[in-house]
Design a protein around this motif. Structure first.
Motif, PDB file in Angstrom:
ATOM      1  N   LYS A 383       0.858  -1.193   0.000  1.00 29.57           N
ATOM      2  CA  LYS A 383       0.000   0.000   0.000  1.00 29.57           C
ATOM      3  C   LYS A 383       0.889   1.236   0.000  1.00 29.57           C
ATOM      4  O   LYS A 383       2.057   1.158   0.358  1.00 29.57           O
ATOM      5  CB  LYS A 383      -0.851   0.062   1.273  1.00 29.57           C
ATOM      6  CG  LYS A 383      -1.602  -1.174   1.627  1.00 29.57           C
ATOM      7  CD  LYS A 383      -2.499  -0.912   2.815  1.00 29.57           C
ATOM      8  CE  LYS A 383      -1.965  -1.576   4.060  1.00 29.57           C
ATOM      9  NZ  LYS A 383      -2.945  -1.726   5.117  1.00 29.57           N
ATOM     10  N   TYR A 384       0.304   2.374  -0.314  1.00 31.15           N
ATOM     11  CA  TYR A 384       1.032   3.640  -0.218  1.00 31.15           C
ATOM     12  C   TYR A 384       1.774   3.717   1.114  1.00 31.15           C
ATOM     13  O   TYR A 384       1.157   3.594   2.174  1.00 31.15           O
ATOM     14  CB  TYR A 384       0.051   4.815  -0.291  1.00 31.15           C
ATOM     15  CG  TYR A 384       0.083   5.506  -1.630  1.00 31.15           C
ATOM     16  CD1 TYR A 384       1.132   6.371  -1.936  1.00 31.15           C
ATOM     17  CD2 TYR A 384      -0.916   5.295  -2.571  1.00 31.15           C
ATOM     18  CE1 TYR A 384       1.178   7.007  -3.156  1.00 31.15           C
ATOM     19  CE2 TYR A 384      -0.873   5.923  -3.801  1.00 31.15           C
ATOM     20  CZ  TYR A 384       0.184   6.787  -4.094  1.00 31.15           C
ATOM     21  OH  TYR A 384       0.232   7.404  -5.301  1.00 31.15           O
ATOM     22  N   SER A 385       3.078   3.914   1.075  1.00 28.87           N
ATOM     23  CA  SER A 385       3.860   3.821   2.318  1.00 28.87           C
ATOM     24  C   SER A 385       5.059   4.757   2.312  1.00 28.87           C
ATOM     25  O   SER A 385       5.549   5.145   1.255  1.00 28.87           O
ATOM     26  CB  SER A 385       4.390   2.391   2.491  1.00 28.87           C
ATOM     27  OG  SER A 385       3.348   1.471   2.648  1.00 28.87           O
ATOM     28  N   TRP A 386       5.503   5.053   3.517  1.00 29.07           N
ATOM     29  CA  TRP A 386       6.830   5.634   3.677  1.00 29.07           C
ATOM     30  C   TRP A 386       7.809   4.494   3.889  1.00 29.07           C
ATOM     31  O   TRP A 386       7.465   3.455   4.478  1.00 29.07           O
ATOM     32  CB  TRP A 386       6.887   6.527   4.917  1.00 29.07           C
ATOM     33  CG  TRP A 386       6.104   7.787   4.809  1.00 29.07           C
ATOM     34  CD1 TRP A 386       6.424   8.902   4.098  1.00 29.07           C
ATOM     35  CD2 TRP A 386       4.860   8.089   5.477  1.00 29.07           C
ATOM     36  NE1 TRP A 386       5.457   9.862   4.270  1.00 29.07           N
ATOM     37  CE2 TRP A 386       4.497   9.406   5.106  1.00 29.07           C
ATOM     38  CE3 TRP A 386       4.027   7.379   6.341  1.00 29.07           C
ATOM     39  CZ2 TRP A 386       3.334  10.015   5.572  1.00 29.07           C
ATOM     40  CZ3 TRP A 386       2.871   7.991   6.808  1.00 29.07           C
ATOM     41  CH2 TRP A 386       2.529   9.299   6.417  1.00 29.07           C
ATOM     42  N   LEU A 387       9.039   4.709   3.416  1.00 30.57           N
ATOM     43  CA  LEU A 387      10.106   3.745   3.685  1.00 30.57           C
ATOM     44  C   LEU A 387      11.132   4.464   4.553  1.00 30.57           C
ATOM     45  O   LEU A 387      11.632   5.526   4.180  1.00 30.57           O
ATOM     46  CB  LEU A 387      10.741   3.295   2.365  1.00 30.57           C
ATOM     47  CG  LEU A 387      12.002   2.441   2.472  1.00 30.57           C
ATOM     48  CD1 LEU A 387      11.701   1.094   3.138  1.00 30.57           C
ATOM     49  CD2 LEU A 387      12.605   2.207   1.080  1.00 30.57           C
ATOM     50  N   VAL A 388      11.392   3.919   5.735  1.00 31.53           N
ATOM     51  CA  VAL A 388      12.336   4.566   6.652  1.00 31.53           C
ATOM     52  C   VAL A 388      13.462   3.599   7.014  1.00 31.53           C
ATOM     53  O   VAL A 388      13.276   2.381   6.981  1.00 31.53           O
ATOM     54  CB  VAL A 388      11.631   5.079   7.936  1.00 31.53           C
ATOM     55  CG1 VAL A 388      10.645   6.186   7.608  1.00 31.53           C
ATOM     56  CG2 VAL A 388      10.932   3.940   8.688  1.00 31.53           C
ATOM     57  N   LEU A 389      14.611   4.164   7.344  1.00 29.96           N
ATOM     58  CA  LEU A 389      15.796   3.340   7.630  1.00 29.96           C
ATOM     59  C   LEU A 389      16.544   3.892   8.827  1.00 29.96           C
ATOM     60  O   LEU A 389      16.509   5.093   9.094  1.00 29.96           O
ATOM     61  CB  LEU A 389      16.731   3.348   6.409  1.00 29.96           C
ATOM     62  CG  LEU A 389      16.040   2.794   5.156  1.00 29.96           C
ATOM     63  CD1 LEU A 389      15.907   3.861   4.121  1.00 29.96           C
ATOM     64  CD2 LEU A 389      16.720   1.550   4.657  1.00 29.96           C
ATOM     65  N   ARG A 390      17.219   3.019   9.552  1.00 28.21           N
ATOM     66  CA  ARG A 390      18.121   3.464  10.604  1.00 28.21           C
ATOM     67  C   ARG A 390      19.206   2.427  10.809  1.00 28.21           C
ATOM     68  O   ARG A 390      19.097   1.287  10.348  1.00 28.21           O
ATOM     69  CB  ARG A 390      17.379   3.759  11.920  1.00 28.21           C
ATOM     70  CG  ARG A 390      16.978   2.537  12.740  1.00 28.21           C
ATOM     71  CD  ARG A 390      16.237   2.941  14.025  1.00 28.21           C
ATOM     72  NE  ARG A 390      17.072   3.678  14.959  1.00 28.21           N
ATOM     73  CZ  ARG A 390      16.592   4.467  15.941  1.00 28.21           C
ATOM     74  NH1 ARG A 390      15.285   4.608  16.105  1.00 28.21           N
ATOM     75  NH2 ARG A 390      17.412   5.091  16.753  1.00 28.21           N
TER      76      ARG A 390
END
Ligand SMILES: [Zn+2]
Length: 413
Positions: A383-390
């Motif tokens: 689905k429409y999403s943000w992709l975040v990383l750490r």
């Protein structure tokens, strides 16, 4: 009956210690005069910080003074008629107008925390005419009671750095247990806590987290402060107003809530952990993205919203340093197995897909699905999403991290 606030006719008559400050008259049976005096000093030093926080004109509190009872042996206070019958039984503390009662705890920190907590209620009753619905009432009290140091040095609204600083406070321990059992509430669940809630550590902790996230982001903060002025309303109207004012922000707020609830712990530092994402981020046009991921920050977004039904290829590279002592700990995206944090090697590059739509019918959150990006990785985005990383590391230990990972983000055709 002892008239509240007056010195006892004979010190021997009741054995209670009385100390008076600018904003507090304390009656207590705590072990030491020093502790009693520190309580008074701490309270007096906290009030101007509360005034700043709420933006209250200081003159408005010229006539405000709290009668506080900090009790080891509650029955003695009862015997002396210092607790009116209308005060219900309470596990930690209770506030009634400008009178507050607190049960002394096993650590001075926690006793002081509870005194400040009840003091915040009293201030809200006095200045705002009420403290709002349960989550707001308890959350603001927790926010403005959680502190560093004591006495004149006290600083409120501080997340503890270390467990040893806050003996018996216990909020993070419980949160970790709830994460393990996948029992983290949604923000809506917290905002619907019942009015007769009897102050268990769990609901206090999540109420604190809810108020804290509104406080931590400038785009929500004004609405939090404005909401306090509706304190008389402890019904559904309060939440409806807040929700309406933040309607466009709610999907981002929900996504940030999930991340915060996953990460909150000793040493959590908002200056590193604010996540830059917005419902207004552009839709990804599919052009390759080159990202740098800093190891001294929390979750970092690609800056776009990824449309549903897309497969995304992530190619990581780069090197970070996680400590310098006794020699540099260098890591690449797989991480270093020398030390683990939350079951994964520190230094490991982590990704998380956060749907833009906030909606969930369930009262608790699905556990955060964290994807290790140790080599070329393909992620499905349904689905429409943000992709975040750490970069995986304890939130309290990000300060000395250096270098960066690089990430190439492309569409799988
Ligand atoms: Zn309370």
């Amino acid at each position: 009956m002892v008239a509240v606030g007056q010195a006892p006719s004979s010190a021997l008559a009741d054995q209670l210690l009385r100390r008076e400050g600018r904003f507090i008259r304390l009656t207590t049976d705590v072990n030491s005069v020093a502790e009693a005096e520190t309580l008074v000093e701490s309270f007096d030093a906290a009030v101007p910080q509360w005034v700043d926080f709420w933006g209250i004109p200081e003159d408005d509190l010229a006539n405000w003074k709290v009668d506080a009872f900090v009790m080891r042996d509650k029955s003695e206070f009862d015997r002396q008629g210092l607790i009116p019958r209308r005060v219900p039984d309470f596990p930690f503390g209770y506030a009634l107008g400008n009178r507050v009662w607190v049960l002394a705890q096993q650590s001075e920190y926690y006793t002081r925390h509870l005194l400040l907590h009840e003091g915040v209620h009293s201030l809200a009753f006095f200045h705002f005419g009420g403290a709002g619905p349960t989550w707001f009432r308890e959350g603001t009290a927790e926010l403005l009671a959680t502190h560093h140091a004591a006495g004149a040095e006290i600083e409120i609204n501080k997340i503890p750095d270390d467990r040893d600083d806050v003996p018996y406070w216990g909020r993070f321990k419980l949160m970790q247990q709830l994460r393990t059992s996948s029992d983290i509430p949604t923000l809506d669940t917290v905002m619907r806590y019942r009015p007769d809630l009897k102050g268990d550590v769990e609901s206090y902790g999540w109420s604190w987290a809810a108020v804290m996230i509104f406080d931590a982001y400038p785009e929500y903060r004004d609405e939090l402060l404005a909401a306090a002025r509706l304190g008389r309303d402890d019904g559904p109207g309060f939440n409806q107003q807040l929700r309406q004012r933040l309607q466009n922000q709610w999907p981002g707020l929900s996504a940030r809530w999930k991340l915060m609830c996953n990460d909150l712990d000793y040493g959590f530092d908002w200056s590193r952990e604010r996540v830059e994402l917005s419902p207004r981020n552009p839709r990804w046009n599919g052009k390759p993205i080159e990202l740098a991921i800093a190891p001294d920050r929390g979750w970092q977004s690609t800056g776009v919203r990824i449309p549903g039904g897309v497969k995304v290829r992530l190619i990581p590279s780069g090197q970070v340093t996680l400590a310098d002592d006794p020699k540099p700990w260098r890591s690449e995206p797989p991480g270093i197995t020398f030390r683990y944090y939350r079951g994964r090697p520190i230094g490991q590059l982590l990704a998380c897909v956060l749907p833009n739509a906030a909606g969930t019918a369930s009262t608790s959150l699905h556990p955060l699905r964290v994807i290790p990006v140790v080599k070329e990785t393909v992620i499905d985005v349904p689905k429409y999403s943000w992709l975040v990383l750490r970069v995986n590391d304890a939130v309290s230990e990000l300060g000395d991290n250096k270098g960066e990972y690089r990430l190439q983000v492309t569409v799988v055709r």
